[in-house]
Design a protein around this motif. Structure first.
Motif, PDB file in Angstrom:
ATOM      1  N   ILE A   1     -11.418   9.470  15.634  1.00  0.00           N
ATOM      2  CA  ILE A   1     -11.938   8.940  14.372  1.00  0.00           C
ATOM      3  C   ILE A   1     -11.075   7.777  13.894  1.00  0.00           C
ATOM      4  CG2 ILE A   1     -12.329   9.495  11.936  1.00  0.00           C
ATOM      5  CD1 ILE A   1     -13.072  12.328  12.852  1.00  0.00           C
ATOM      6  N   LEU A   2      -9.757   7.906  14.048  1.00  0.00           N
ATOM      7  CA  LEU A   2      -8.847   6.821  13.669  1.00  0.00           C
ATOM      8  C   LEU A   2      -9.120   5.577  14.503  1.00  0.00           C
ATOM      9  CD1 LEU A   2      -6.338   5.767  12.153  1.00  0.00           C
ATOM     10  CD2 LEU A   2      -4.919   6.802  13.947  1.00  0.00           C
ATOM     11  N   GLU A   3      -9.332   5.754  15.796  1.00  0.00           N
ATOM     12  CA  GLU A   3      -9.614   4.628  16.684  1.00  0.00           C
ATOM     13  C   GLU A   3     -10.922   3.944  16.301  1.00  0.00           C
ATOM     14  OE1 GLU A   3      -9.652   3.764  21.529  1.00  0.00           O
ATOM     15  OE2 GLU A   3     -10.022   5.793  20.772  1.00  0.00           O
ATOM     16  N   ILE A   4     -11.935   4.732  15.981  1.00  0.00           N
ATOM     17  CA  ILE A   4     -13.228   4.166  15.574  1.00  0.00           C
ATOM     18  C   ILE A   4     -13.084   3.415  14.252  1.00  0.00           C
ATOM     19  CG2 ILE A   4     -15.562   4.756  14.818  1.00  0.00           C
ATOM     20  CD1 ILE A   4     -15.500   7.079  16.808  1.00  0.00           C
ATOM     21  N   THR A   5     -12.333   3.984  13.315  1.00  0.00           N
ATOM     22  CA  THR A   5     -12.139   3.347  12.014  1.00  0.00           C
ATOM     23  C   THR A   5     -11.449   1.996  12.161  1.00  0.00           C
ATOM     24  OG1 THR A   5     -11.957   5.529  10.966  1.00  0.00           O
ATOM     25  CG2 THR A   5     -11.149   3.639   9.722  1.00  0.00           C
ATOM     26  N   ILE A   6     -10.426   1.933  12.998  1.00  0.00           N
ATOM     27  CA  ILE A   6      -9.724   0.661  13.230  1.00  0.00           C
ATOM     28  C   ILE A   6     -10.632  -0.328  13.948  1.00  0.00           C
ATOM     29  CG2 ILE A   6      -7.813  -0.412  14.494  1.00  0.00           C
ATOM     30  CD1 ILE A   6      -6.146   2.045  13.877  1.00  0.00           C
ATOM     31  N   GLY A   7     -11.451   0.175  14.884  1.00  0.00           N
ATOM     32  CA  GLY A   7     -12.364  -0.706  15.606  1.00  0.00           C
ATOM     33  C   GLY A   7     -13.429  -1.323  14.720  1.00  0.00           C
ATOM     34  N   GLU A   8     -13.784  -0.648  13.629  1.00  0.00           N
ATOM     35  CA  GLU A   8     -14.843  -1.134  12.736  1.00  0.00           C
ATOM     36  C   GLU A   8     -14.295  -1.912  11.538  1.00  0.00           C
ATOM     37  OE1 GLU A   8     -16.886   2.416  11.708  1.00  0.00           O
ATOM     38  OE2 GLU A   8     -18.030   2.529  13.587  1.00  0.00           O
ATOM     39  N   GLU A   9     -12.973  -2.046  11.440  1.00  0.00           N
ATOM     40  CA  GLU A   9     -12.386  -2.722  10.284  1.00  0.00           C
ATOM     41  C   GLU A   9     -12.655  -4.218  10.315  1.00  0.00           C
ATOM     42  OE1 GLU A   9      -8.178  -2.148  10.560  1.00  0.00           O
ATOM     43  OE2 GLU A   9      -7.976  -3.431  12.331  1.00  0.00           O
ATOM     44  N   ASN A  10     -12.495  -4.866   9.166  1.00  0.00           N
ATOM     45  CA  ASN A  10     -12.594  -6.319   9.060  1.00  0.00           C
ATOM     46  C   ASN A  10     -11.295  -6.919   9.600  1.00  0.00           C
ATOM     47  OD1 ASN A  10     -12.893  -8.981   8.398  1.00  0.00           O
ATOM     48  ND2 ASN A  10     -13.077  -8.667   6.180  1.00  0.00           N
ATOM     49  N   LYS A  11     -11.371  -7.607  10.728  1.00  0.00           N
ATOM     50  CA  LYS A  11     -10.154  -8.121  11.364  1.00  0.00           C
ATOM     51  C   LYS A  11      -9.479  -9.217  10.550  1.00  0.00           C
ATOM     52  CE  LYS A  11     -10.496  -5.347  14.806  1.00  0.00           C
ATOM     53  NZ  LYS A  11      -9.568  -4.207  14.875  1.00  0.00           N
ATOM     54  N   ARG A  12     -10.191  -9.801   9.616  1.00  0.00           N
ATOM     55  CA  ARG A  12      -9.539 -10.791   8.735  1.00  0.00           C
ATOM     56  C   ARG A  12      -8.660 -10.094   7.712  1.00  0.00           C
ATOM     57  NH1 ARG A  12     -11.796 -15.969   8.916  1.00  0.00           N
ATOM     58  NH2 ARG A  12     -11.029 -16.378   6.804  1.00  0.00           N
ATOM     59  N   LYS A  13      -9.010  -8.837   7.392  1.00  0.00           N
ATOM     60  CA  LYS A  13      -8.214  -8.038   6.470  1.00  0.00           C
ATOM     61  C   LYS A  13      -8.061  -6.630   7.052  1.00  0.00           C
ATOM     62  CE  LYS A  13      -9.615 -10.500   2.271  1.00  0.00           C
ATOM     63  NZ  LYS A  13     -10.248 -10.357   0.927  1.00  0.00           N
ATOM     64  N   PRO A  14      -7.249  -6.486   8.099  1.00  0.00           N
ATOM     65  CA  PRO A  14      -7.112  -5.173   8.748  1.00  0.00           C
ATOM     66  C   PRO A  14      -6.513  -4.130   7.812  1.00  0.00           C
ATOM     67  CG  PRO A  14      -5.462  -6.713   9.570  1.00  0.00           C
ATOM     68  CD  PRO A  14      -6.388  -7.510   8.720  1.00  0.00           C
ATOM     69  N   LEU A  15      -6.830  -2.890   8.070  1.00  0.00           N
ATOM     70  CA  LEU A  15      -6.407  -1.784   7.225  1.00  0.00           C
ATOM     71  C   LEU A  15      -4.956  -1.397   7.502  1.00  0.00           C
ATOM     72  CD1 LEU A  15      -9.617   0.386   7.679  1.00  0.00           C
ATOM     73  CD2 LEU A  15      -9.034  -0.988   5.672  1.00  0.00           C
ATOM     74  N   THR A  16      -4.203  -1.220   6.451  1.00  0.00           N
ATOM     75  CA  THR A  16      -2.824  -0.744   6.611  1.00  0.00           C
ATOM     76  C   THR A  16      -2.841   0.767   6.854  1.00  0.00           C
ATOM     77  OG1 THR A  16      -2.578  -0.341   4.239  1.00  0.00           O
ATOM     78  CG2 THR A  16      -1.992  -2.538   5.055  1.00  0.00           C
TER      79      THR A  16
ATOM     80  N   LYS B   1      -4.008   2.687   3.785  1.00  0.00           N
ATOM     81  CA  LYS B   1      -5.453   2.668   3.598  1.00  0.00           C
ATOM     82  C   LYS B   1      -6.161   3.554   4.622  1.00  0.00           C
ATOM     83  CE  LYS B   1      -5.623  -1.913   1.466  1.00  0.00           C
ATOM     84  NZ  LYS B   1      -6.120  -3.320   1.578  1.00  0.00           N
ATOM     85  N   LEU B   2      -5.654   3.559   5.855  1.00  0.00           N
ATOM     86  CA  LEU B   2      -6.238   4.417   6.883  1.00  0.00           C
ATOM     87  C   LEU B   2      -6.084   5.888   6.506  1.00  0.00           C
ATOM     88  CD1 LEU B   2      -4.991   2.573  10.106  1.00  0.00           C
ATOM     89  CD2 LEU B   2      -7.366   2.785   9.345  1.00  0.00           C
ATOM     90  N   ALA B   3      -4.940   6.243   5.941  1.00  0.00           N
ATOM     91  CA  ALA B   3      -4.710   7.628   5.516  1.00  0.00           C
ATOM     92  C   ALA B   3      -5.699   8.020   4.425  1.00  0.00           C
ATOM     93  CB  ALA B   3      -3.277   7.796   5.030  1.00  0.00           C
ATOM     94  N   LYS B   4      -5.977   7.090   3.485  1.00  0.00           N
ATOM     95  CA  LYS B   4      -6.934   7.378   2.416  1.00  0.00           C
ATOM     96  C   LYS B   4      -8.351   7.531   2.971  1.00  0.00           C
ATOM     97  CE  LYS B   4      -4.296   4.973  -1.191  1.00  0.00           C
ATOM     98  NZ  LYS B   4      -4.261   3.817  -2.134  1.00  0.00           N
ATOM     99  N   ILE B   5      -8.716   6.680   3.921  1.00  0.00           N
ATOM    100  CA  ILE B   5     -10.062   6.754   4.509  1.00  0.00           C
ATOM    101  C   ILE B   5     -10.255   8.074   5.238  1.00  0.00           C
ATOM    102  CG2 ILE B   5     -11.569   5.757   6.267  1.00  0.00           C
ATOM    103  CD1 ILE B   5     -10.451   3.019   5.514  1.00  0.00           C
ATOM    104  N   LEU B   6      -9.274   8.487   6.042  1.00  0.00           N
ATOM    105  CA  LEU B   6      -9.396   9.744   6.767  1.00  0.00           C
ATOM    106  C   LEU B   6      -9.403  10.935   5.805  1.00  0.00           C
ATOM    107  CD1 LEU B   6      -8.910   7.988   9.295  1.00  0.00           C
ATOM    108  CD2 LEU B   6      -7.571   9.876  10.213  1.00  0.00           C
ATOM    109  N   LYS B   7      -8.682  10.807   4.689  1.00  0.00           N
ATOM    110  CA  LYS B   7      -8.702  11.891   3.703  1.00  0.00           C
ATOM    111  C   LYS B   7     -10.090  12.016   3.088  1.00  0.00           C
ATOM    112  CE  LYS B   7      -6.258  13.614  -0.363  1.00  0.00           C
ATOM    113  NZ  LYS B   7      -5.173  13.362  -1.357  1.00  0.00           N
ATOM    114  N   GLU B   8     -10.746  10.870   2.845  1.00  0.00           N
ATOM    115  CA  GLU B   8     -12.113  10.887   2.320  1.00  0.00           C
ATOM    116  C   GLU B   8     -13.085  11.511   3.312  1.00  0.00           C
ATOM    117  OE1 GLU B   8     -12.904   6.843   1.443  1.00  0.00           O
ATOM    118  OE2 GLU B   8     -11.584   6.758  -0.324  1.00  0.00           O
ATOM    119  N   LYS B   9     -12.770  11.372   4.619  1.00  0.00           N
ATOM    120  CA  LYS B   9     -13.632  11.951   5.647  1.00  0.00           C
ATOM    121  C   LYS B   9     -13.323  13.423   5.902  1.00  0.00           C
ATOM    122  CE  LYS B   9     -14.567   7.627   8.106  1.00  0.00           C
ATOM    123  NZ  LYS B   9     -14.540   6.913   9.420  1.00  0.00           N
ATOM    124  N   GLY B  10     -12.347  13.957   5.182  1.00  0.00           N
ATOM    125  CA  GLY B  10     -12.048  15.380   5.297  1.00  0.00           C
ATOM    126  C   GLY B  10     -10.831  15.707   6.124  1.00  0.00           C
ATOM    127  N   TYR B  11      -9.978  14.684   6.398  1.00  0.00           N
ATOM    128  CA  TYR B  11      -8.779  14.915   7.203  1.00  0.00           C
ATOM    129  C   TYR B  11      -7.551  14.468   6.416  1.00  0.00           C
ATOM    130  CZ  TYR B  11     -12.392  15.038  10.784  1.00  0.00           C
ATOM    131  OH  TYR B  11     -13.519  15.333  11.509  1.00  0.00           O
TER     132      TYR B  11
END
Length: 488
Positions: A435-450, A453-463
């Motif tokens: 899921i982390l790999e997919i999230t990074i792959g779908e990010e906006n490369k002009r403004k990549p996720l720190t 932010k990745l920790a917050k996104i995964l927490k929203e997804k239930g992790y």
């Protein structure tokens, strides 16, 4: 004063047969075949292939007593061996093995590799087209010999000066070596002989046509390589007073270069490892079907000649000393052959039972191919299911491969620790990494996720995962930090 005392203690020691079995279990298919070949060379009583006749004759029964056929002088033989044990056949012997799942599809197919020349030889052949004096040729050959498999010379010139003096009896200077090095850097593939990544990229850029993007890329690599490698694009835009499109074109030119010129040499393909799957999993009518590679189930039997020798010895009335010695030798070889074949049979059963348990534990993954369906699984989970020791499961999983509808996989990759999701359920760390790999792959490369932010996104997804855990998983996935993932 010395004291003597008697102690009793219980200890568990492995028998030679158990040690042999453990060694066989941990071998992958190719090493297992080599082990069989070695055993057959050392033990003439062991043969492969289908036996033309039964290894034993029904004419011999257990009712005939071996002791009655010996004279009084054969007490050692009588206590050590009973010929009937090797000639009787009340039931199918355990070493009459065959590969029930063997088919022509399991035959060994290896990719032939061209012998060719090595990378260094390829470079040396090119040197012959240059006009060099004797000293320059010695230096050039030494430099080529110092090129590693990636195409770099990772040594200081002053060290090369010393080595030339001590090993080649060539006394020269750094300036002369620098001159010869420029000749070596003209060889193909472009970039070979570089002492750093920066120099490697510059060598390749100088061979390109001088377009505006190539000129700009050369300036960037020469003047601000450190800022470029850290992707400080705003500083580059300000320094060279260029637009984002111009910088994007220059970056594209650099990205088209090869950072490891030696790795593209065709001769290096000979080093590719040939993997032979130990298992195959197929989906038939919506059900999983597991088969063991037929090369793991060879047809072995005891040599017919050895049983004939025992038969002749039993029927002989006058038994000489040499005949008795021969029987002892035959007994040793027959025992070794039977132990080896029994170990192979147990190996087959252990491999199949273990992989079958793994397959059913990860049934959702094998049916879908979605790595997010992988369940948490540790060695102890499988060991408890099949009633074997954890070390046995480890030997099976460590170096074995399975052919699946989704590619050939290393079995140990199916094992992972568990973490709790927000619902209190155990989920595999493999699932979280995917899921982390997919999230990074779908990010906006002009403004990549720190990582925060990745920790917050995964927490929203239930992790609910900490930032440091995100960083650890990202490094394991070989994904750089946000700044290095940034694109123009």
């Amino acid at each position: 004063m010395l004291k003597q005392q008697l102690n009793f203690k219980l200890s568990q020691k492995l028998s030679p047969q158990q040690i042999q079995l453990m060694k066989l279990i941990q071998l992958p298919t190719q090493a297992f075949e080599q082990r069989i070949s070695q055993e057959m060379e050392e033990n003439p009583a062991l043969e492969t292939g289908k036996d033309e006749e039964d290894a034993f004759d029904d004419d011999f029964s257990n009712e005939d007593s071996y002791d009655e056929d010996y004279d009084e002088g054969s007490e050692v033989i009588e206590t050590d061996i009973n010929v009937d044990d090797y000639l009787s056949d009340d039931e199918t012997p355990s070493y009459k093995l065959s590969a029930n799942n063997y088919s022509a599809d399991d035959e060994e197919r290896q990719t032939p590799y061209a012998s060719g020349t090595s990378f260094n030889q390829h470079l040396m052949q090119q040197l012959s087209t240059y006009r060099l004096d004797e000293e320059e040729e010695e230096i050039a050959l030494f430099l080529v010999g110092s090129v590693d498999e990636s195409g770099y010379i990772r040594r200081e010139l002053r060290d090369i000066v010393d080595d030339l003096a001590f090993t080649q009896n060539v006394y020269t200077t750094e300036k002369k070596i620098e001159k010869v090095l420029q000749i070596v850097q003209e060889l193909d593939p472009a970039g070979v002989g570089a002492r750093s990544l920066q120099e490697c990229l510059l060598i390749q850029l100088k061979r390109k046509e001088e377009t505006p993007s190539v000129v700009l890329a050369t300036k960037i690599i020469e003047e601000v390589f450190d800022q470029f490698s850290k992707k400080h694009y705003k500083k580059l835009l300000q320094k060279f007073d260029i637009t984002e499109d111009q910088l994007r074109d220059a970056i594209h030119e650099v990205e088209s270069l090869n950072p490891k010129p030696g790795g593209t040499y065709s001769g290096n393909t000979r080093m590719v490892e040939h993997v032979v799957p130990d298992f195959a999993i197929k989906i038939i009518d919506g059900e999983l079907d597991l088969t063991l590679n037929g090369r793991n189930a060879p047809e072995l039997h005891v040599s017919r000649e050895y049983t004939d020798m025992l038969k002749g010895y039993k029927e002989s009335k006058d038994k000489s000393k040499s005949q008795k010695d021969a029987v002892i030798f035959i007994k040793q070889k027959l025992d070794a052959a039977k132990w080896f074949i029994d170990a192979i049979k147990q190996r087959q059963q252990t491999l199949f039972v273990t992989m079958n348990s793994i397959m059913h534990h990860q049934e959702e993954y094998f049916l879908s191919g979605d790595e997010r369906k992988l369940k948490p699984m540790i060695l102890k989970d499988i060991a408890d299911k099949i009633g074997m020791d954890v070390s046995t499961v480890s030997r099976v999983a460590n170096s074995k491969y399975v052919d699946t509808p989704y590619g050939t996989k290393l079995i140990k990759e199916f094992f992972s620790e568990s973490m709790k999701n927000d619902q209190g359920e155990d989920v595999s760390t493999k699932e979280i990494k995917k899921i982390l790999e997919i999230t990074i792959g779908e990010e906006n490369k002009r403004k990549p996720l720190t990582d925060d932010k990745l920790a917050k996104i995964l927490k929203e997804k239930g992790y609910p995962i900490a930032r440091r855990t995100i960083a650890k998983y990202r490094e394991q996935l070989d994904l750089p930090v946000a700044r290095l993932r940034k694109e123009i």
